[in-house]
Design an enzyme around this catalytic site. Sequence first.
Site, short mmCIF file in Angstrom:
data_model
loop_
_atom_site.label_atom_id
_atom_site.label_comp_id
_atom_site.label_asym_id
_atom_site.label_seq_id
_atom_site.Cartn_x
_atom_site.Cartn_y
_atom_site.Cartn_z
N SER A 209 15.34 5.19 0.17
CA SER A 209 14.01 5.78 0.30
C SER A 209 13.09 5.19 -0.76
O SER A 209 13.56 4.61 -1.74
CB SER A 209 14.10 7.30 0.13
OG SER A 209 14.85 7.62 -1.02
N GLU B 244 9.33 5.80 -3.00
CA GLU B 244 8.37 6.83 -3.44
C GLU B 244 6.99 6.23 -3.69
O GLU B 244 6.87 5.15 -4.26
CB GLU B 244 8.91 7.45 -4.74
CG GLU B 244 8.02 8.55 -5.29
CD GLU B 244 8.71 9.28 -6.43
OE1 GLU B 244 9.87 9.71 -6.29
OE2 GLU B 244 8.07 9.43 -7.49
N ASP C 188 5.66 18.71 -13.34
CA ASP C 188 5.27 18.45 -14.73
C ASP C 188 4.22 19.49 -15.11
O ASP C 188 3.35 19.84 -14.32
CB ASP C 188 4.66 17.05 -14.85
CG ASP C 188 5.74 15.98 -14.82
OD1 ASP C 188 6.84 16.25 -15.36
OD2 ASP C 188 5.49 14.89 -14.27
N PHE D 173 6.24 5.92 -20.29
CA PHE D 173 6.76 6.84 -19.29
C PHE D 173 8.18 7.30 -19.64
O PHE D 173 8.52 8.47 -19.51
CB PHE D 173 6.72 6.13 -17.94
CG PHE D 173 6.76 7.06 -16.78
CD1 PHE D 173 5.91 8.14 -16.71
CD2 PHE D 173 7.67 6.87 -15.74
CE1 PHE D 173 5.95 9.02 -15.64
CE2 PHE D 173 7.72 7.73 -14.68
CZ PHE D 173 6.87 8.82 -14.63
N HIS E 1 16.88 5.53 -4.33
CA HIS E 1 15.51 6.00 -4.15
C HIS E 1 14.63 5.18 -5.10
O HIS E 1 14.79 5.28 -6.32
CB HIS E 1 15.43 7.50 -4.48
CG HIS E 1 14.04 8.07 -4.40
ND1 HIS E 1 13.46 8.46 -3.21
CD2 HIS E 1 13.12 8.34 -5.36
CE1 HIS E 1 12.24 8.94 -3.44
NE2 HIS E 1 12.01 8.87 -4.74
P1 FAD Z 1 13.67 22.58 -13.14
O1 FAD Z 1 14.88 22.28 -12.38
O2 FAD Z 1 13.02 23.91 -12.98
O3 FAD Z 1 14.01 22.34 -14.67
C1 FAD Z 1 12.97 22.24 -15.65
C2 FAD Z 1 13.53 22.54 -17.05
O4 FAD Z 1 13.77 23.94 -17.15
C3 FAD Z 1 14.86 21.86 -17.38
O5 FAD Z 1 14.87 21.59 -18.76
C4 FAD Z 1 15.90 22.93 -17.05
O6 FAD Z 1 17.08 22.74 -17.83
C5 FAD Z 1 15.15 24.21 -17.40
N1 FAD Z 1 15.46 25.38 -16.58
C6 FAD Z 1 15.68 25.41 -15.24
N2 FAD Z 1 15.88 26.69 -14.84
C7 FAD Z 1 15.76 27.47 -15.94
C8 FAD Z 1 15.85 28.87 -16.19
N3 FAD Z 1 16.11 29.73 -15.21
N4 FAD Z 1 15.64 29.33 -17.45
C9 FAD Z 1 15.38 28.46 -18.48
N5 FAD Z 1 15.30 27.11 -18.31
C10 FAD Z 1 15.48 26.62 -17.05
N6 FAD Z 1 6.69 15.98 -11.24
C11 FAD Z 1 5.53 16.28 -10.62
O7 FAD Z 1 4.66 16.95 -11.22
N7 FAD Z 1 5.26 15.83 -9.34
C12 FAD Z 1 6.17 15.12 -8.64
O8 FAD Z 1 5.90 14.73 -7.49
C13 FAD Z 1 7.43 14.82 -9.24
N8 FAD Z 1 8.38 14.14 -8.57
C14 FAD Z 1 9.63 13.96 -9.14
C15 FAD Z 1 10.66 13.36 -8.39
C16 FAD Z 1 11.92 13.18 -8.95
C17 FAD Z 1 13.00 12.56 -8.10
C18 FAD Z 1 12.17 13.58 -10.29
C19 FAD Z 1 13.52 13.35 -10.91
C20 FAD Z 1 11.16 14.16 -11.05
C21 FAD Z 1 9.89 14.38 -10.48
N9 FAD Z 1 8.87 15.01 -11.18
C22 FAD Z 1 7.65 15.29 -10.57
C23 FAD Z 1 9.06 15.42 -12.57
C24 FAD Z 1 9.51 16.88 -12.66
O9 FAD Z 1 8.57 17.74 -12.10
C25 FAD Z 1 9.68 17.18 -14.13
O10 FAD Z 1 10.80 16.51 -14.65
C26 FAD Z 1 9.68 18.65 -14.49
O11 FAD Z 1 9.48 18.74 -15.89
C27 FAD Z 1 10.96 19.39 -14.11
O12 FAD Z 1 11.07 19.58 -12.75
P2 FAD Z 1 12.44 20.13 -12.12
O13 FAD Z 1 12.19 20.33 -10.70
O14 FAD Z 1 13.56 19.29 -12.55
O15 FAD Z 1 12.51 21.55 -12.88
#
Ligand code: FAD
Length: 281
Positions: free
Chosen positions: A11, A13, A105, A212, A262
């Site tokens: 895939s 992005e 983010d 980055f 990806h």
């Molecule tokens: P989570 O899984 O919620 O984790 C975030 C943090 O919180 C981690 O440190 C985790 O350990 C912690 N955590 C999780 N659950 C809990 C809980 N219940 N209590 C306390 N701590 C917790 N960002 C964007 O803004 N837009 C995008 O389109 C985007 N695309 C991405 C695509 C990929 C493939 C990847 C790998 C990252 C992408 N990101 C994007 C970045 C991502 O949004 C950031 O890394 C963000 O900071 C964390 O997202 P997450 O979904 O991993 O969050």
Amino acid sequence: MNANDRSATFSCEFFPPRTEAGIEKLQLTQQKLDEIIRPEYYSITFGAGGTTRDSTLEIVKLLSAKNISIAPHISCIGSTKQQLKDLLEEYKSLGVTRLVTLRGDIPDNGESTKELSHANELVSFIRETTGDHFNIEVAAYPEYHPESKSPQSDFKYFKNKVAAGANGAITQYFYNIDAYFRFTDKCIKENIKIPVTPGIMPITNFTSLTRFSDACGAEIPRWIRKQLEAYADDKDSLQAFGIDVVSKLCEQLLEQGAPGLHFYTLNQADSTNAIWKNLST
Ligand code: FAD
């Protein structure tokens, strides 16, 4: 497994461009990637805090209308549940069946709606509101998420996303292959069966890659960093080196069992296509 093995998932992005010229260029990039890679789907990012909600949707509409398989990214940190619900309905009506589901983010102003705070809550929300309609990919961090308190807690929260109903994961990019296989070994030990697809960042620009990588917690190994620094004023050599390093990384990942790749294309086709050609020969 290699690049010719279509049981693997490949895939690419994109991010939503801000200008008409950018949108034109994106369509050309998509055509170039389609000619060489024919990825299973293109994913479209969602700006920090939902800042590109409309432009993400615009690109999804544009490419879906051409029968291109699209996986929009969707994040919860800056959106209300109602906004997310509306967006999911819109994606359903466009025929979208795959999502990359994230917390997102944190935007520069630090604003969050506080309705859904973590990605596992968003996965649960999507399952509650749309059942099994969407194939859900979540993020995984072989070198740990920069905010995580410990490797153990980071993995525990990853498991929460799987338990909430994720079908697959895509990793943050990395250049340390051991980190990826350590992560997938841990998944096997913990009976996590979803595919964890490596996220691949082609190397094209030293300054932006360093900036980055510092922000997202991806390590650039010293031997790569030093060589890139040495090529600072020699763009062609830097790109050739980057293609060589990343092609070898992809080759080893596929040989050792990664379920696909990806590519973080940054809306450019040339490096990704060059890597692909190296993998296919
Ligand atoms: P989570 O899984 O919620 O984790 C975030 C943090 O919180 C981690 O440190 C985790 O350990 C912690 N955590 C999780 N659950 C809990 C809980 N219940 N209590 C306390 N701590 C917790 N960002 C964007 O803004 N837009 C995008 O389109 C985007 N695309 C991405 C695509 C990929 C493939 C990847 C790998 C990252 C992408 N990101 C994007 C970045 C991502 O949004 C950031 O890394 C963000 O900071 C964390 O997202 P997450 O979904 O991993 O969050």
